[in-house]
Design an enzyme around this catalytic site. Sequence first.
Site, PDB file in Angstrom:
ATOM      1  N   GLY A   1     -68.055 -15.969  23.294  1.00 23.76           N
ATOM      2  CA  GLY A   1     -67.065 -16.995  23.286  1.00 23.76           C
ATOM      3  C   GLY A   1     -66.346 -16.814  24.778  1.00 23.76           C
TER       4      GLY A   1
ATOM      5  N   ASP B   1     -61.674 -13.910  25.445  1.00 29.41           N
ATOM      6  CA  ASP B   1     -61.365 -15.488  24.825  1.00 29.41           C
ATOM      7  C   ASP B   1     -60.166 -15.119  24.086  1.00 29.41           C
ATOM      8  OD1 ASP B   1     -62.982 -14.018  22.998  1.00 29.41           O
ATOM      9  OD2 ASP B   1     -64.043 -15.656  22.945  1.00 29.41           O
TER      10      ASP B   1
ATOM     11  N   ASP C   1     -57.353 -11.394  18.091  1.00 35.06           N
ATOM     12  CA  ASP C   1     -56.924 -11.666  16.980  1.00 35.06           C
ATOM     13  C   ASP C   1     -56.592 -10.424  16.215  1.00 35.06           C
ATOM     14  OD1 ASP C   1     -56.301 -12.671  14.391  1.00 35.06           O
ATOM     15  OD2 ASP C   1     -58.247 -13.070  13.689  1.00 35.06           O
TER      16      ASP C   1
ATOM     17  N   LYS D   1     -53.490 -13.981  19.545  1.00 33.14           N
ATOM     18  CA  LYS D   1     -52.592 -14.230  18.234  1.00 33.14           C
ATOM     19  C   LYS D   1     -51.697 -13.333  17.938  1.00 33.14           C
ATOM     20  CE  LYS D   1     -56.591 -17.137  16.391  1.00 33.14           C
ATOM     21  NZ  LYS D   1     -57.284 -17.073  15.203  1.00 33.14           N
TER      22      LYS D   1
ATOM     23  N   PHE E   1     -57.110 -20.508  12.850  1.00 31.60           N
ATOM     24  CA  PHE E   1     -58.347 -20.493  13.247  1.00 31.60           C
ATOM     25  C   PHE E   1     -58.601 -21.897  13.978  1.00 31.60           C
ATOM     26  CE2 PHE E   1     -62.921 -21.261  13.193  1.00 31.60           C
ATOM     27  CZ  PHE E   1     -63.316 -19.926  13.369  1.00 31.60           C
TER      28      PHE E   1
ATOM     29  N   ASP F   1     -66.190 -20.960  18.645  1.00 38.56           N
ATOM     30  CA  ASP F   1     -66.875 -21.773  17.662  1.00 38.56           C
ATOM     31  C   ASP F   1     -66.301 -21.575  16.334  1.00 38.56           C
ATOM     32  OD1 ASP F   1     -67.728 -18.919  17.437  1.00 38.56           O
ATOM     33  OD2 ASP F   1     -69.237 -19.719  16.059  1.00 38.56           O
TER      34      ASP F   1
ATOM     35  N   ARG G   1     -68.060 -24.944  20.579  1.00 38.54           N
ATOM     36  CA  ARG G   1     -67.726 -24.158  21.872  1.00 38.54           C
ATOM     37  C   ARG G   1     -67.428 -24.998  23.032  1.00 38.54           C
ATOM     38  NH1 ARG G   1     -68.980 -18.621  21.046  1.00 38.54           N
ATOM     39  NH2 ARG G   1     -70.624 -18.268  19.509  1.00 38.54           N
TER      40      ARG G   1
HETATM   41  P1  IMP Z   1     -60.729  -9.565  16.616  1.00 39.89           P
HETATM   42  O1  IMP Z   1     -59.549  -9.533  17.531  1.00 39.89           O
HETATM   43  O2  IMP Z   1     -61.398  -8.024  16.603  1.00 39.89           O
HETATM   44  O3  IMP Z   1     -60.208 -10.047  15.046  1.00 39.89           O
HETATM   45  O4  IMP Z   1     -61.970 -10.359  17.131  1.00 39.89           O
HETATM   46  C1  IMP Z   1     -61.794 -11.314  18.001  1.00 39.89           C
HETATM   47  C2  IMP Z   1     -62.929 -12.026  18.024  1.00 39.89           C
HETATM   48  O5  IMP Z   1     -62.868 -12.814  16.622  1.00 39.89           O
HETATM   49  C3  IMP Z   1     -63.042 -13.241  19.076  1.00 39.89           C
HETATM   50  O6  IMP Z   1     -63.460 -12.525  20.267  1.00 39.89           O
HETATM   51  C4  IMP Z   1     -63.560 -14.457  18.609  1.00 39.89           C
HETATM   52  O7  IMP Z   1     -65.169 -14.199  18.692  1.00 39.89           O
HETATM   53  C5  IMP Z   1     -63.349 -14.386  17.018  1.00 39.89           C
HETATM   54  N1  IMP Z   1     -62.076 -15.160  16.737  1.00 39.89           N
HETATM   55  C6  IMP Z   1     -60.969 -15.014  16.538  1.00 39.89           C
HETATM   56  N2  IMP Z   1     -59.994 -15.807  16.117  1.00 39.89           N
HETATM   57  C7  IMP Z   1     -61.019 -17.128  16.277  1.00 39.89           C
HETATM   58  C8  IMP Z   1     -60.665 -18.269  16.227  1.00 39.89           C
HETATM   59  O8  IMP Z   1     -59.398 -18.751  15.911  1.00 39.89           O
HETATM   60  N3  IMP Z   1     -61.735 -19.293  16.481  1.00 39.89           N
HETATM   61  C9  IMP Z   1     -62.687 -18.743  16.608  1.00 39.89           C
HETATM   62  N4  IMP Z   1     -63.119 -17.316  16.823  1.00 39.89           N
HETATM   63  C10 IMP Z   1     -62.219 -16.616  16.689  1.00 39.89           C
HETATM   64 MG    MG Z   2     -67.348 -16.774  16.528  1.00 37.70          MG
END
Ligand code: IMP
Ligand code: MG
Length: 216
Positions: free
Chosen positions: A73, A129, A132, A160, A181, A188, A194
């Site tokens: 990403g 990138d 979340d 976020k 999302f 993606d 992407r």
């Molecule tokens: P987390 O912070 O462990 O929940 O994971 C973050 C990862 O989830 C990012 O690096 C992205 O690959 C994916 N991700 C989180 N939110 C989004 C979104 O809104 N769109 C697409 N991919 C996302």
């Molecule tokens: Mg993804």
Amino acid sequence: MTNRASTLRLKSSAGLLSEDSLSARFLDSPMAEDIAEVLITEQEIQARIAELGAQISADYRDKDPVLVGVLRGVFMFMADLVRQITIPISVDFIGITRYGPSTRTHGVVRFVKDLEISIENRHVLFVEDVIDTGLSLRYILHSLETRQPASLRICTLFNKPRIRLFNLDVAYTGFVLPDKFVVGYGLDYDERYRNLPFVGVLHDSVITQQRLPTHP
Ligand code: IMP
Ligand code: MG
């Protein structure tokens, strides 16, 4: 309210794409009809990355930092960010696979590609990138910390505003996103979108139960 915030509010209340919000060359794209709303335009992203690059260049002067990104990403952000950094740097990537079949992150990841550069005693800037839940990030940071870098800080283009159960100190944030999302600018849905140069939200009808996003 800033100019940018009011523009974004107008865009979301109209819920429409216009030549202004959608990069003009994408108006006729087959992907354009899947986008319900553009949250951040190509111009806004590029302007913010220029600011981040200038800040990082000042903060890391004489530090010869290593920028580390997680594939896939981050590829677009990393490519644009390093072109705005005017000091000597190194760039490396790790590849991970997240366990579990769902959209939810469980925080356990497996490295499928490790760093090629040694980060011991180096100043590391971890480039993301989007953050979340931050769970996979926390896992990766822990692994990087065991390699004893001189310093380790985080730069994310999108953050976020989720309430996190642990302290995550983010040194550089491009934009705070709503808890939605999003796709585009490297992000993606089912490996599509992407290559969009802006960030947008898909129409509900595009997101089906059968096609859940699972990849980083
Ligand atoms: P987390 O912070 O462990 O929940 O994971 C973050 C990862 O989830 C990012 O690096 C992205 O690959 C994916 N991700 C989180 N939110 C989004 C979104 O809104 N769109 C697409 N991919 C996302
Ligand atoms: Mg993804």
